[in-house]
Design a protein around this motif. Structure first.
Motif, PDB file in Angstrom:
ATOM      1  N   LEU A   1     -45.677   4.358  23.482  1.00 20.52           N
ATOM      2  CA  LEU A   1     -46.029   5.775  22.959  1.00 20.52           C
ATOM      3  C   LEU A   1     -46.977   6.508  23.649  1.00 20.52           C
ATOM      4  O   LEU A   1     -47.632   7.587  23.192  1.00 20.52           O
ATOM      5  N   ASN A   2     -47.080   6.171  24.968  1.00 25.34           N
ATOM      6  CA  ASN A   2     -48.110   6.593  25.989  1.00 25.34           C
ATOM      7  C   ASN A   2     -49.535   6.803  25.343  1.00 25.34           C
ATOM      8  O   ASN A   2     -50.186   7.812  25.499  1.00 25.34           O
ATOM      9  N   ILE A   3     -50.048   5.553  24.900  1.00 19.34           N
ATOM     10  CA  ILE A   3     -51.313   5.726  24.348  1.00 19.34           C
ATOM     11  C   ILE A   3     -52.301   5.083  25.292  1.00 19.34           C
ATOM     12  O   ILE A   3     -52.118   3.961  26.048  1.00 19.34           O
ATOM     13  N   GLY A   4     -53.341   5.685  25.738  1.00 18.07           N
ATOM     14  CA  GLY A   4     -54.475   5.338  26.363  1.00 18.07           C
ATOM     15  C   GLY A   4     -53.989   5.265  27.938  1.00 18.07           C
ATOM     16  O   GLY A   4     -53.052   5.791  28.153  1.00 18.07           O
ATOM     17  N   THR A   5     -55.060   4.840  28.810  1.00 18.85           N
ATOM     18  CA  THR A   5     -54.725   5.102  30.379  1.00 18.85           C
ATOM     19  C   THR A   5     -53.911   3.831  30.639  1.00 18.85           C
ATOM     20  O   THR A   5     -53.955   2.808  30.152  1.00 18.85           O
ATOM     21  N   VAL A   6     -52.976   3.923  31.939  1.00 21.61           N
ATOM     22  CA  VAL A   6     -52.628   2.688  32.648  1.00 21.61           C
ATOM     23  C   VAL A   6     -53.470   1.546  32.512  1.00 21.61           C
ATOM     24  O   VAL A   6     -53.244   0.525  32.188  1.00 21.61           O
ATOM     25  N   GLU A   7     -54.932   1.785  32.950  1.00 27.09           N
ATOM     26  CA  GLU A   7     -55.830   0.615  32.965  1.00 27.09           C
ATOM     27  C   GLU A   7     -56.064   0.070  31.716  1.00 27.09           C
ATOM     28  O   GLU A   7     -56.211  -1.291  31.619  1.00 27.09           O
ATOM     29  N   ALA A   8     -56.417   0.827  30.727  1.00 20.71           N
ATOM     30  CA  ALA A   8     -56.548   0.266  29.441  1.00 20.71           C
ATOM     31  C   ALA A   8     -55.348  -0.560  29.277  1.00 20.71           C
ATOM     32  O   ALA A   8     -55.662  -1.750  28.453  1.00 20.71           O
ATOM     33  N   ARG A   9     -54.081  -0.183  29.012  1.00 19.82           N
ATOM     34  CA  ARG A   9     -52.967  -0.897  28.798  1.00 19.82           C
ATOM     35  C   ARG A   9     -52.921  -2.269  29.584  1.00 19.82           C
ATOM     36  O   ARG A   9     -52.558  -3.207  28.921  1.00 19.82           O
ATOM     37  N   MET A  10     -53.331  -2.255  30.860  1.00 20.67           N
ATOM     38  CA  MET A  10     -53.428  -3.616  31.597  1.00 20.67           C
ATOM     39  C   MET A  10     -54.495  -4.479  31.148  1.00 20.67           C
ATOM     40  O   MET A  10     -54.338  -5.610  31.306  1.00 20.67           O
ATOM     41  N   LEU A  11     -55.435  -3.856  30.713  1.00 19.62           N
ATOM     42  CA  LEU A  11     -56.719  -4.649  30.046  1.00 19.62           C
ATOM     43  C   LEU A  11     -56.180  -5.348  28.929  1.00 19.62           C
ATOM     44  O   LEU A  11     -56.432  -6.536  28.393  1.00 19.62           O
ATOM     45  N   VAL A  12     -55.320  -4.642  28.019  1.00 17.35           N
ATOM     46  CA  VAL A  12     -54.987  -5.149  26.803  1.00 17.35           C
ATOM     47  C   VAL A  12     -54.086  -6.259  27.173  1.00 17.35           C
ATOM     48  O   VAL A  12     -53.892  -7.487  26.615  1.00 17.35           O
ATOM     49  N   ALA A  13     -53.127  -6.373  28.267  1.00 11.79           N
ATOM     50  CA  ALA A  13     -52.326  -7.337  28.677  1.00 11.79           C
ATOM     51  C   ALA A  13     -53.093  -8.355  29.013  1.00 11.79           C
ATOM     52  O   ALA A  13     -52.768  -9.680  28.681  1.00 11.79           O
ATOM     53  N   LEU A  14     -53.846  -8.352  29.931  1.00 10.77           N
ATOM     54  CA  LEU A  14     -54.978  -9.361  30.337  1.00 10.77           C
ATOM     55  C   LEU A  14     -55.560 -10.106  29.128  1.00 10.77           C
ATOM     56  O   LEU A  14     -55.807 -11.406  29.093  1.00 10.77           O
ATOM     57  N   ALA A  15     -55.873  -9.327  28.167  1.00 10.50           N
ATOM     58  CA  ALA A  15     -56.362  -9.966  26.677  1.00 10.50           C
ATOM     59  C   ALA A  15     -55.726 -10.802  26.095  1.00 10.50           C
ATOM     60  O   ALA A  15     -55.934 -11.969  25.808  1.00 10.50           O
ATOM     61  N   ALA A  16     -54.305 -10.178  25.990  1.00 11.95           N
ATOM     62  CA  ALA A  16     -53.178 -10.931  25.380  1.00 11.95           C
ATOM     63  C   ALA A  16     -52.936 -12.212  26.186  1.00 11.95           C
ATOM     64  O   ALA A  16     -52.967 -13.326  25.833  1.00 11.95           O
TER      65      ALA A  16
END
Length: 168
Positions: free
Chosen positions: A123-138
């Motif tokens: 859905l192209n939500i947030g920045t790429v960096e924010a998305r990558m940080l969500v992945a790291l939290a996962a």
């Protein structure tokens, strides 16, 4: 086997598994499937962590990082589906059987974080960096969850070594 007889077995539980659950676990093809998928998922996670950290530190390799996270997410979905089939086969419940309640609860957080990443990507939500940080939290939550399962596996092995195969 009816849910009533499985419930009666669970109330007689002295260890991680009743004798009947242990027999179902050992006879189930899903036990082997879980044993194969778990280390694959761990390796996929390790590769993905490296790719995500590479992107976050150098700005290079966003596509590879995203693909690795997608692969990790679908590996997770696969192990969760087959794991719930295993749980139904062994304990008579699709999820949240008493011996694995906390592991399943943390697994739900892991799934939610991975799914959040996918939603952000699609859905192209947030920045790429924010998305990558969500992945790291996962991934951090996944490591906690994997540790839970490894401790449970160790407990099952120790329990099997006791006389009668169950804890006192």
């Amino acid at each position: 086997m009816t849910s009533r007889s499985i419930s009666a077995q669970q109330s007689a539980r002295q260890g991680l598994y009743t004798d009947q659950e242990r027999m179902r676990r050992d006879a189930s093809v899903w036990t082997l499937v879980q044993g194969i998928l778990a280390p694959i998922q761990f390796l996929v996670c390790l590769v993905s962590v490296v790719l995500v950290l590479r992107y976050l530190t150098t700005g290079q390799g966003q596509g590879a990082a995203d693909i690795s996270i997608i692969i990790k997410t679908f590996t997770l979905y696969t192990i969760m589906i087959t794991g719930s089939i295993w749980e139904k086969t062994v304990f008579g419940k699709w999820l949240f059987a008493e011996p694995f309640w906390w592991e399943d609860a943390v697994s739900m957080i892991v799934i939610a974080l991975h799914t959040t990443y996918l939603a952000m990507l699609l859905l192209n939500i947030g920045t790429v960096e924010a998305r990558m940080l969500v992945a790291l939290a996962a991934y951090a939550t996944y490591i906690v969850n994997a540790t839970q399962f490894l401790l449970k596996l160790r407990a099952a092995r120790l329990e099997a070594q006791l006389p009668g195969g169950a804890t006192a």
